[in-house]
Write a protein that holds these residues in place. Structure first.
Motif, PDB file in Angstrom:
ATOM      1  N   GLU A 209      56.465-106.391 -30.522  1.00 42.18           N
ATOM      2  CA  GLU A 209      55.112-106.835 -30.184  1.00 42.18           C
ATOM      3  C   GLU A 209      54.109-105.698 -30.302  1.00 42.18           C
ATOM      4  OE1 GLU A 209      55.286-108.550 -26.335  1.00 42.18           O
ATOM      5  OE2 GLU A 209      56.324-110.375 -26.988  1.00 42.18           O
ATOM      6  N   GLY A 218      50.398-113.901 -32.227  1.00 40.33           N
ATOM      7  CA  GLY A 218      51.017-115.214 -32.084  1.00 40.33           C
ATOM      8  C   GLY A 218      51.290-115.926 -33.390  1.00 40.33           C
ATOM      9  N   GLU A 221      56.537-115.570 -34.263  1.00 44.41           N
ATOM     10  CA  GLU A 221      57.152-115.678 -32.936  1.00 44.41           C
ATOM     11  C   GLU A 221      58.605-115.227 -33.006  1.00 44.41           C
ATOM     12  OE1 GLU A 221      58.140-119.124 -29.584  1.00 44.41           O
ATOM     13  OE2 GLU A 221      57.051-119.616 -31.435  1.00 44.41           O
TER      14      GLU A 221
END
Length: 455
Positions: A209, A218, A221
């Motif tokens: 991330e 986003g 994922e």
């Protein structure tokens, strides 16, 4: 109390990050403790500090009753109504009892209470800060070893990296900066206790991330992570945008993004695979880098039989079963890996099925006979196997072949002689004379040539 006291509280608020209201409440509690110690512990008192001027007042609180049993905590209705005619039974009457001074012992008690309250406020603030970061990644500085545990400084507090949460074989030096995963935050009498981890699968997820903007935004994922710390990890990624390749986004240009994470984890290998809702495709992807021929799932039992080429069976299983174990953790399926020959033996694959029909890398080859390339040769002969030929017959064949060969050699030599005669007769005599008169080494007998060579 004066303005210097108020300024000191505000400086303390800036330095420690503690609210001034908490400090005022701590000092009020300290003054109550000092008053009770000096003037009787059974009295019910209240201290009020003016937030602007710093002046304080002490009030004794007494309850209005019909019959007074304890004059320190109770007052009659008649006495109360002398102060205010509106008092009724069970009301609280306050009398100002502010002393001129508290004395040295009372002041020392107040100091201890203030220090204790400030310490509790700091611990509460640290706990509130890190309890919200549980399951997140933090950067700290290695301080020291306590037995096998590593103490990591996170700025305001020291955290513990237990031995079982350390990557096997990884050594930590003092003042090294490391990224760790916050597993748990406990509130204890000694303050908040923060447990860190370097082996948690969540560390891989948080590192991606940080490094991959598509995951942070986003678009991509992370669907699952399986990890054996220090050796290998597998992550399954899925893209919400069909124009974005999830694996390529995680790898980065020339592998820069994933290489940063591998460096942080001291060389741990990371496999990135595509996630799929289809169990067959997902199981096949999870066994990467091995190529899968077919997957036969049992949906009720969540068991998948995977068939791989014979030469890739060991690659699919991995070192000590590591690849298969990680794939099973990632997919949540029990995976049974079999080679093609084993699958045919167990009737998993029909025997009539071509061995490589499912491979894209194998092209379609034309069928040809083993001897087609020799079919147009004029002198081609088919021979029987020698093993069944008698020795005598073999010897006769060899002798006859030798006679034929000798006869052929004689004919060739005779034709060469005739050819030389024809060529010699056709040469111009002038050319022959020129060749005899050319300067050069005269022909010598063989023995003289050898002597000349030695000399």
């Amino acid at each position: 109390m004066n303005m210097e006291f108020i300024e000191a509280l505000h400086e303390l608020e800036k330095g420690r990050g503690i609210s001034a209201e908490i400090l005022f409440e701590a000092i009020e509690a300290a003054l109550i403790s000092a008053y009770k110690k000096n003037f009787g512990s059974l009295q019910n008192v209240r201290v009020l500090i003016d937030r602007l001027t710093g002046e304080f007042k002490v009030y004794a609180r007494k309850t209005v009753v019909d019959v007074v049993e304890d004059a320190r905590t109770q007052v009659s209705l008649e006495e109360a109504r002398k102060l205010d005619p509106n008092y009724e039974f069970e009301d609280i009457v306050e009398y100002e009892v502010t002393p001129r001074e508290f004395g040295r012992i009372a002041a020392q008690t107040a100091k201890q209470v203030v220090v204790q309250r400030i310490r509790e406020a700091e611990r509460g603030m640290i706990y509130d800060e890190f309890v919200n970061r549980e399951g997140d990644i933090v950067t700290g500085v290695v301080q020291r070893y306590e037995q096998k545990n590593v103490i990591v400084d996170l700025g305001k507090v020291e955290a513990v990296l237990p031995a079982q949460e350390q990557i096997p074989g990884e050594m930590y030096q003092s003042f090294d900066r490391i990224k760790t995963y916050v597993v748990e935050v406990k509130k204890t009498t000694k303050g908040p206790q923060i447990m860190l981890s370097r082996t948690h699968p969540g560390l891989i997820k948080r590192l991606f991330e940080l490094e991959v903007p598509e995951i942070h935004d986003g678009v991509v994922e992370i669907k699952g992570v399986s990890r054996e710390a220090g050796a290998r990890s597998k992550i399954a990624v899925f893209s919400r945008d069909s124009n974005v390749d999830p694996v390529g986004a995680c790898v980065g240009p020339k592998g820069v993004r994933v290489q940063t994470i591998v460096t942080e984890l001291k060389g741990e290998k990371i496999d990135i695979v595509n996630y799929s809702n289809d169990p067959q495709e997902f199981v096949a992807n999870a066994l990467s880098p091995a190529k899968v021929v077919a997957v036969y799932p049992k949906l009720n039992e969540k068991v998948a039989i995977v068939v791989v080429p014979d030469y890739q069976l060991s690659l699919a299983i991995g070192k000590e079963g590591q690849n298969a174990r990680l794939a099973a953790k990632l997919t949540g399926w029990k995976i049974d890996i079999k080679s093609e020959s084993q699958a045919v033996a167990h009737n998993i694959i029909p025997q009539g099925q071509e061995q490589y029909e499912n491979y894209e890398e194998y092209g379609e080859y034309e069928e040809y006979s083993e001897y087609d390339e020799y079919a147009e040769t004029e002198d081609y002969q088919e021979y029987e196997e020698i093993g069944e030929t008698d020795n005598s017959q073999l010897a006769g064949n060899i002798e006859s072949n030798d006679d034929q060969n000798q006869l052929g050699y004689a004919q060739e030599l005779e034709s060469f002689d005739n050819h030389d005669k024809i060529v010699t007769g056709a040469v111009d005599p002038e050319i022959t004379g020129m060749s005899e008169n050319l300067p050069g080494e005269t022909q010598l007998p063989l023995k003289e040539k050898k002597k000349k060579g030695k000399g």
